[in-house]
Scaffold this motif. Structure first.
Motif, mmCIF file in Angstrom:
data_model
loop_
_atom_site.group_PDB
_atom_site.id
_atom_site.type_symbol
_atom_site.label_atom_id
_atom_site.label_comp_id
_atom_site.label_asym_id
_atom_site.label_seq_id
_atom_site.Cartn_x
_atom_site.Cartn_y
_atom_site.Cartn_z
ATOM 1 N N ILE A 241 0.841 -1.201 0.000
ATOM 2 C CA ILE A 241 0.000 0.000 0.000
ATOM 3 C C ILE A 241 0.874 1.249 0.000
ATOM 4 N N GLN A 245 1.934 4.528 -3.073
ATOM 5 C CA GLN A 245 1.728 5.944 -2.798
ATOM 6 C C GLN A 245 3.022 6.736 -2.715
ATOM 7 N N PHE A 247 5.892 9.179 -3.289
ATOM 8 C CA PHE A 247 5.814 10.441 -4.001
ATOM 9 C C PHE A 247 7.107 11.263 -3.884
ATOM 10 N N THR A 248 7.486 11.557 -2.647
ATOM 11 C CA THR A 248 8.581 12.492 -2.409
ATOM 12 C C THR A 248 9.863 12.163 -3.175
ATOM 13 N N THR A 268 1.390 8.750 -8.296
ATOM 14 C CA THR A 268 0.993 9.889 -7.462
ATOM 15 C C THR A 268 1.587 11.196 -7.983
ATOM 16 N N LEU A 271 -0.584 12.219 -10.815
ATOM 17 C CA LEU A 271 -1.828 12.740 -10.240
ATOM 18 C C LEU A 271 -1.614 14.179 -9.761
ATOM 19 N N ALA A 288 -7.280 9.371 -9.036
ATOM 20 C CA ALA A 288 -7.263 8.973 -7.639
ATOM 21 C C ALA A 288 -8.187 7.791 -7.389
ATOM 22 N N LEU A 292 -7.338 4.110 -5.923
ATOM 23 C CA LEU A 292 -8.033 3.507 -4.777
ATOM 24 C C LEU A 292 -8.548 2.117 -5.133
ATOM 25 N N ILE A 295 -5.579 -0.375 -5.431
ATOM 26 C CA ILE A 295 -5.054 -0.766 -4.121
ATOM 27 C C ILE A 295 -6.045 -1.696 -3.424
ATOM 28 N N PRO B 123 -5.914 5.486 0.647
ATOM 29 C CA PRO B 123 -4.819 6.322 0.146
ATOM 30 C C PRO B 123 -5.210 7.793 0.269
ATOM 31 N N HIS B 125 -4.417 10.196 -1.360
ATOM 32 C CA HIS B 125 -4.566 10.922 -2.619
ATOM 33 C C HIS B 125 -6.007 11.038 -3.092
ATOM 34 N N VAL B 126 -6.864 10.113 -2.611
ATOM 35 C CA VAL B 126 -8.252 10.120 -3.059
ATOM 36 C C VAL B 126 -8.945 11.403 -2.611
ATOM 37 N N PHE B 216 6.000 16.209 2.696
ATOM 38 C CA PHE B 216 6.388 17.108 1.615
ATOM 39 C C PHE B 216 5.182 17.488 0.761
#
Lengths: 316, 282
Positions: A241, A245, A247-248, A268, A271, A288, A292, A295, B123, B125-126, B216
């Motif tokens: 999971i 996600q 990102f950084t 992400t 997105l 998004a 979801l 996942i 998540p 982001h949703v 971040f």
């Protein structure tokens, strides 16, 4: 009704009423009072936005205008007319499929190597755990840029062996793998969970195996692995999971572009690009919801498949 | 634990420590390289390969601290405000919710509890975009509020779960004793459960600190003006400002940015060990 039971009933009723007086409110009401902040958060911060996001995913929405209903267009565009999206999916799946198993293998190996009661166990545990705490930060992503950069640490070491390579970050064939390395570097958190899981395995199993003359490999596959499987499963779900996600690191390493040539365009990150800099908020909401759903499906598959390999002691 | 007979002999034990130390060194080496480079003059960072700098200089720190229009002091204050707010919020809201789930019987408890568990896997982001729309309608964009207020509404389900698990291990007799002594639900919560749940509260505070401080994406979305930037945001724009040419100040500020996490980790580890030790004594 006997006198005795009637008396008991009265005592209980008295007791109940005095208790209620002291408490002020009933337990049922108290439960809801304690949950007030959580309910507000659930409604305003989670469920409300989720519903809104689902609605927006069927619209064309730019925050400067108002949402325009376009049905399933966002979803069909994703899979038929958006090569960058498909690229982002490929990059993310590659990342998850490589980084999660590698990270878990390292975590398990190190947890096994850190034997119970060994000297300096706490020291090793801290050293191996530290990257997990630091790894999500921008500072470490920046460091990674330099470590795998043109004249960075990796090339310095390779140069020592007479191998000369270019920037690993700048090459689209290798940039994603530098991010996989970063994720594997953070194996400390699942390692701690494995260590706790290993403690739970009763030593008598190992003693019995030794008496029966089982070797270390056999002991590992017949005792450690099955008894640890619930913990492995827990780690697998958790890490999958979170890998979806990520990102950084991708943002920092690629300056927010997902480059070079979209080779680090995490889902992400795409997105974010669509939703914020490009202000296509309807499309980003659709992205998004697909994330979801994916996942959710993968977690469900994991749960179904787990029936065949996860061993819960109380069943057997 | 395992029957690794080769590791039982003194030589085997030595070999194992050698491997573990070696592996640890490889893992930590990038960090050491960064720290060492931050003390080297700019032109020696990529030429001097030794970990111990020949010429130690603080120039990178002095230059880096004030290289952006605002000094890093501003960014640390910003991060500090956000982190402090998030910790207070999480401790307050998550402990209230956890007490209800762990100790009180109320209608539909099971349903709400499973919804809470579902939030664990949701998540972030949703809800990112509608949340942004909501906060921008409220006029909260470019303030710290979107980063702090949700914590007061127990949106970090992970910590509720953690505290529920912990409170369930506390003996129920304590609650009953408190009630007989005249404590209501709120009294029981504040005077009995909260003090005993200190280890779980400490864990919550530590992880809230690390996650919020490292975060971040959220500051990137909400904080647009440079003087509102958090430490990670500042580091990022630092890289742009220096256009990748001078690594010394960048390394120096990265070290400064990581220092609080490192310090907190060392200090909090002690507290955690003590917490576990005291509860273990019961």
């Amino acid at each position: 009704m006997t006198v005795q039971s009637a008396l008991k009933g009265r005592v209980a009723a008295d007791h109940g009423s005095t208790r209620r007086m002291r408490r002020g409110v009933s337990e049922g009401l108290a439960g809801y009072l304690f949950l007030i902040p959580w309910f507000i958060g659930l409604a305003v911060i989670v469920v409300g936005p989720m519903v809104a996001s689902l609605y927006l995913s069927f619209t064309n929405y730019n925050p400067l205008g108002s949402p325009k209903w376009i049905g399933l267009d966002n979803y069909t565009r994703m899979f038929t007319a958006d090569p960058r999206y498909l690229k982002a999916v490929r990059v993310t799946v590659t990342y998850v499929v490589l980084s999660v198993p590698l990270q878990l293998v390292f975590a398990l190996l190190l947890a096994l190597a850190l034997d119970k009661g060994m000297r300096a166990l706490n020291f090793y545990r801290s050293v191996y755990y530290l990257p997990s705490l630091l790894g999500g930060s921008v500072a470490i992503a920046l460091l990674w840029r330099q470590v795998f950069g043109d004249s960075g640490l990796v090339n310095q070491v390779l140069g020592f062996f007479g191998i000369h390579a270019g920037s690993w970050i700048g090459d689209p064939d290798t940039s994603l793998y530098t991010l996989v390395t970063l994720s594997v570097w953070m194996f400390g958190a699942p390692m701690i969970i494995f260590l706790a899981g290993l403690r739970q395995i009763p030593t008598m199993y190992y003693e019995a195996a030794m008496v029966d003359g089982a070797g270390p490999l056999r002991t590992f596959f017949k005792i450690t692995l099955p008894l640890l499987s619930p913990v492995i499963f827990f780690n697998l779900i958790l890490q999958t999971i979170s890998a979806f996600q990520a990102f950084t690191p991708a943002y920092v390493v690629s300056d927010g572009t997902g480059g070079p040539v979209d080779s680090t365009l995490f889902y992400t990150l795409y997105l974010y690009q669509e939703g914020f800099p490009n202000l296509r908020m309807g499309y980003a909401s659709a992205l998004a919801w697909v994330l979801l759903a994916v996942i959710g499906i993968i977690t469900a598959i994991n749960f179904v498949v787990s029936k065949y390999w996860v061993f819960y002691g109380d069943e057997g | 634990m395992n029957t690794k007979s080769t590791f039982r002999t003194p030589a085997g034990r030595f070999l194992r420590h050698l491997v573990l130390v070696g592996f640890g060194l490889v893992m930590i080496y990038p960090l050491l390289w960064m720290i060492s480079s931050s003390f080297k003059p700019e032109d020696e960072i990529f030429t001097d390969k030794s970990l111990i700098p020949k010429n130690v200089t603080l120039e990178n720190y002095v230059h880096g601290w004030t290289a952006l229009p605002n000094s890093f002091a501003t960014f640390f204050i910003n991060s500090g405000i956000i982190v402090a707010g998030a910790i207070v919020g999480n401790l307050f809201a998550c402990s209230l919710a956890a007490f209800a789930f762990a100790r009180l019987k109320f209608p539909l408890r099971k349903l709400w509890f499973s919804i809470m568990l579902g939030m664990l896997m949701l998540p972030h982001h949703v809800i990112l975009i509608p949340q942004y729309i909501l906060f921008s309608k409220l006029g909260w964009v470019n303030t710290f509020l979107p980063l702090i207020v949700p914590k007061f509404l127990a949106t970090d389900a992970f910590f509720i779960f953690l505290m529920v698990q912990f409170i369930r291990t506390l003996p129920r007799e304590l609650d009953e004793a408190a009630r007989i002594d005249g404590c209501g639900f709120f009294g029981t919560f504040f005077r009995v459960i909260l003090p005993l749940a200190r280890p779980a509260l400490a864990t919550t505070a530590i992880f809230t600190f690390i996650w919020t401080y490292n975060d971040f994406l959220t500051p990137l979305i909400y904080l647009s003006s440079p003087e509102k930037a958090t430490v990670p945001l500042a580091l990022r724009s630092f890289m742009d400002a220096e256009s990748g040419s001078s690594f010394g100040p960048l390394f120096a500020m990265s070290v400064v940015a990581l220092a609080p996490i490192f310090g907190f980790f060392i200090a909090a580890q002690k507290y955690l060990v003590r917490g576990v030790a005291t509860t273990g004594l019961k």
